[in-house]
Design an enzyme around this catalytic site. Structure first.
Site, PDB file in Angstrom:
ATOM      1  N   LYS A 267       2.562  11.073   7.263  1.00  0.00           N
ATOM      2  CA  LYS A 267       1.720  10.828   8.436  1.00  0.00           C
ATOM      3  C   LYS A 267       2.203  11.545   9.694  1.00  0.00           C
ATOM      4  O   LYS A 267       1.924  12.719   9.862  1.00  0.00           O
ATOM      5  CB  LYS A 267       1.531   9.332   8.629  1.00  0.00           C
ATOM      6  CG  LYS A 267       0.735   8.723   7.461  1.00  0.00           C
ATOM      7  CD  LYS A 267       0.055   7.415   7.772  1.00  0.00           C
ATOM      8  CE  LYS A 267      -0.981   7.116   6.697  1.00  0.00           C
ATOM      9  NZ  LYS A 267      -0.623   6.027   5.796  1.00  0.00           N
TER      10      LYS A 267
ATOM     11  N   PHE B  97       0.862  -1.184   0.000  1.00  0.00           N
ATOM     12  CA  PHE B  97       0.000   0.000   0.000  1.00  0.00           C
ATOM     13  C   PHE B  97       0.898   1.233   0.000  1.00  0.00           C
ATOM     14  O   PHE B  97       1.653   1.455   0.940  1.00  0.00           O
ATOM     15  CB  PHE B  97      -0.952   0.059   1.201  1.00  0.00           C
ATOM     16  CG  PHE B  97      -1.827   1.286   1.120  1.00  0.00           C
ATOM     17  CD1 PHE B  97      -3.007   1.273   0.397  1.00  0.00           C
ATOM     18  CD2 PHE B  97      -1.434   2.478   1.721  1.00  0.00           C
ATOM     19  CE1 PHE B  97      -3.789   2.421   0.272  1.00  0.00           C
ATOM     20  CE2 PHE B  97      -2.216   3.634   1.598  1.00  0.00           C
ATOM     21  CZ  PHE B  97      -3.391   3.598   0.872  1.00  0.00           C
TER      22      PHE B  97
ATOM     23  N   ASP C  88       9.418   3.025   2.029  1.00  0.00           N
ATOM     24  CA  ASP C  88       8.217   3.794   2.348  1.00  0.00           C
ATOM     25  C   ASP C  88       7.957   3.634   3.845  1.00  0.00           C
ATOM     26  O   ASP C  88       7.399   2.633   4.288  1.00  0.00           O
ATOM     27  CB  ASP C  88       7.026   3.289   1.523  1.00  0.00           C
ATOM     28  CG  ASP C  88       5.746   4.074   1.838  1.00  0.00           C
ATOM     29  OD1 ASP C  88       5.712   4.788   2.858  1.00  0.00           O
ATOM     30  OD2 ASP C  88       4.770   3.950   1.065  1.00  0.00           O
TER      31      ASP C  88
HETATM   32  C1  LIG Z   1      -0.833   6.097   4.294  1.00  0.00           C
HETATM   33  C2  LIG Z   1       0.270   5.589   3.456  1.00  0.00           C
HETATM   34  C3  LIG Z   1       0.606   6.189   2.242  1.00  0.00           C
HETATM   35  C4  LIG Z   1      -0.214   7.307   1.632  1.00  0.00           C
HETATM   36  O1  LIG Z   1      -0.293   8.428   2.444  1.00  0.00           O
HETATM   37  P1  LIG Z   1      -1.462   9.517   2.209  1.00  0.00           P
HETATM   38  O2  LIG Z   1      -1.081  10.649   3.117  1.00  0.00           O
HETATM   39  O3  LIG Z   1      -2.758   8.871   2.595  1.00  0.00           O
HETATM   40  O4  LIG Z   1      -1.421   9.884   0.768  1.00  0.00           O
HETATM   41  C5  LIG Z   1       1.696   5.707   1.548  1.00  0.00           C
HETATM   42  N1  LIG Z   1       2.420   4.686   2.024  1.00  0.00           N
HETATM   43  C6  LIG Z   1       2.129   4.078   3.192  1.00  0.00           C
HETATM   44  C7  LIG Z   1       2.986   2.950   3.674  1.00  0.00           C
HETATM   45  C8  LIG Z   1       1.041   4.487   3.945  1.00  0.00           C
HETATM   46  O5  LIG Z   1       0.725   3.865   5.080  1.00  0.00           O
END
Ligand SMILES: *Cc1c(COP(=O)(O)O)cnc(C)c1O
Length: 411
Positions: free
Chosen positions: A264, A150, A235
């Site tokens: 985040k 994700f 990520d």
């Molecule tokens: C939440 C998330 C994203 C995307 O972040 P948004 O601020 O919702 O665009 C990308 N990678 C990971 C691992 C995430 O948990």
């Protein structure tokens, strides 16, 4: 319409739910709790009921709701300067990128807003680096990604998602991605060729159900990337910034990525703040006009980001996550065989697989909410627990007791 809006403060919970269902795009199916206020690990709904937040906005609220340090920084900046765009300089950007680069141990920071933008930016930088530094033939760059990933919701990102819900009917899809099984180093090695510019992965797959890869996986991928001249992009948008008990989840494997994607928690639960963090030989490929964002690196975002980096620099939050995480893991493991099939955790972050015969994760989360615990299911029968790091051990105990009780009632 105007009558409804004027009366908004007086709406009942049911009226709120009906209004959202009628007027908001239905791309979420949230629990029927209407939050009105929050502090620390607790959310209060419009009827005054309190709930323990065991999601922390997918780790965006790692430091707790209304964190005093974050709020003070935000308030101070709000009164002074909030936006000039990157067309002009401002006095928060330099300190922010310096402090964040130092925390992460890299040369440079590309500030963006949302997580998906950080991922998109990381992909653009990796491709540009591939063509300009590695010498990949024009238009041939590929990036190796993991099954079950994700990384966000943009058209390019959903192009390499294998979740049909996230992907279907959004084509034509962006080419240039190769999917391999998560945790399988040999598959990564086999997928890499002379046109591979990056391996993009989550050090722990959050949305996938808090999937912690086998111990040797990240070191093996690191070796492959170093040997083949490929960028390792971590990520850490959900896993980073203390959630797992380290500043970066890759630290658990003793591995350094070439590019870190952060988001985040970087925004302190107040504003969206994301960043690509890498050394100059990578981020240096970006020249004026080649990438940008109106809000990226704005003064308010930088001031909030600095407050977050300042808190992380002490190591206290990481240590707290380790201690609380060990406690939560131990308590959750007591439920295995009592409605729970498996528990996976790292730091204060746990994926709990419920016995599918008892019900869906959504049903369990609905029952938990009725008992005052807000948690979120991921796929099928998995519940994810990731409370703000300000939570107390006794509150974790209480939340686990509620889960045990829900499972007992379903059996
Ligand atoms: C939440 C998330 C994203 C995307 O972040 P948004 O601020 O919702 O665009 C990308 N990678 C990971 C691992 C995430 O948990």
């Amino acid at each position: 319409m105007s009558r409804t809006l004027g009366a908004a403060v007086a709406l009942t919970a049911d009226e709120h739910l009906a209004l959202v269902d009628r007027r908001a795009a239905r791309n979420y199916a949230p629990l029927p709790v209407v939050a009105a206020a929050a502090e620390g690990a607790w959310i209060t709904d419009i009827d005054g009921r309190r709930y323990l937040d065991c999601l922390a906005a997918y780790s965006a609220v790692n430091f707790g709701h209304a964190n005093p340090t974050v709020l003070a920084a935000a308030r101070r900046q709000l009164e002074r300067l909030t936006l000039v765009s990157r067309a002009f300089q401002h006095d928060q950007l330099g300190p922010f990128v310096q402090e964040l680069a130092e925390l992460i141990g890299k040369d440079m920071v590309l500030p963006m807003n949302t997580g998906a933008e950080a991922v998109e930016s990381g992909i653009k930088v990796a491709r540009k680096w591939g063509y300009e530094v590695k010498g990949v033939a024009q238009g041939q760059a590929n990036i190796v990604v993991m099954a079950g990933n994700f990384h966000g919701r943009t058209t390019t990102i959903v192009s390499f998602s294998d979740d049909p819900e996230a992907r279907e009917n959004y084509g034509p899809y962006t080419p240039g991605f190769r999917t391999v099984p998560y945790g399988n180093g040999a598959a990564v090695a086999a997928a890499v060729d002379e046109n591979t510019v990056a391996v993009l992965l989550e050090p722990v797959q959050g949305e996938g159900g808090v999937i912690v890869p086998p111990a040797g996986f990240l070191p093996e991928v690191r070796d492959i990337c170093s040997r083949e001249g490929v960028l390792l992009i971590a990520d850490e948008i959900q896993s980073g910034l203390a959630r797992t008990g380290r500043t970066l989840a890759v630290e658990h494997s003793g591995v350094e990525a070439d590019v870190y994607l952060l988001g985040k928690a970087l925004g302190g639960g107040v504003v969206p703040v994301s960043a690509v963090v890498a050394d100059e030989d990578v981020l240096g490929v970006l020249r004026p006009g080649q990438h940008g964002s109106t809000f990226g690196g704005n003064p308010l975002a930088c001031a909030v980001g600095r407050a977050v980096v300042g808190m992380l620099a002490t190591g206290e939050w990481q240590e707290r996550a380790r201690g609380l995480g060990a406690h939560l893991d131990q308590r959750l493991r007591e439920l295995v065989g009592h409605g729970v099939m498996e528990v996976r955790s790292l730091g204060l972050w746990a994926g709990v697989d419920i016995e599918p015969t008892l019900g869906t994760g959504k049903q369990v989360c609905t029952a938990l909410a009725e008992r005052g615990v807000l948690a979120k299911d991921t796929h099928g029968s998995t519940i994810r627990l990731a409370p703000p790091l300000v939570v107390e051990p006794a509150e974790l105990d209480w939340a686990v007791d509620q889960l045990a009780d829900v499972l007992r009632c379903l059996r």
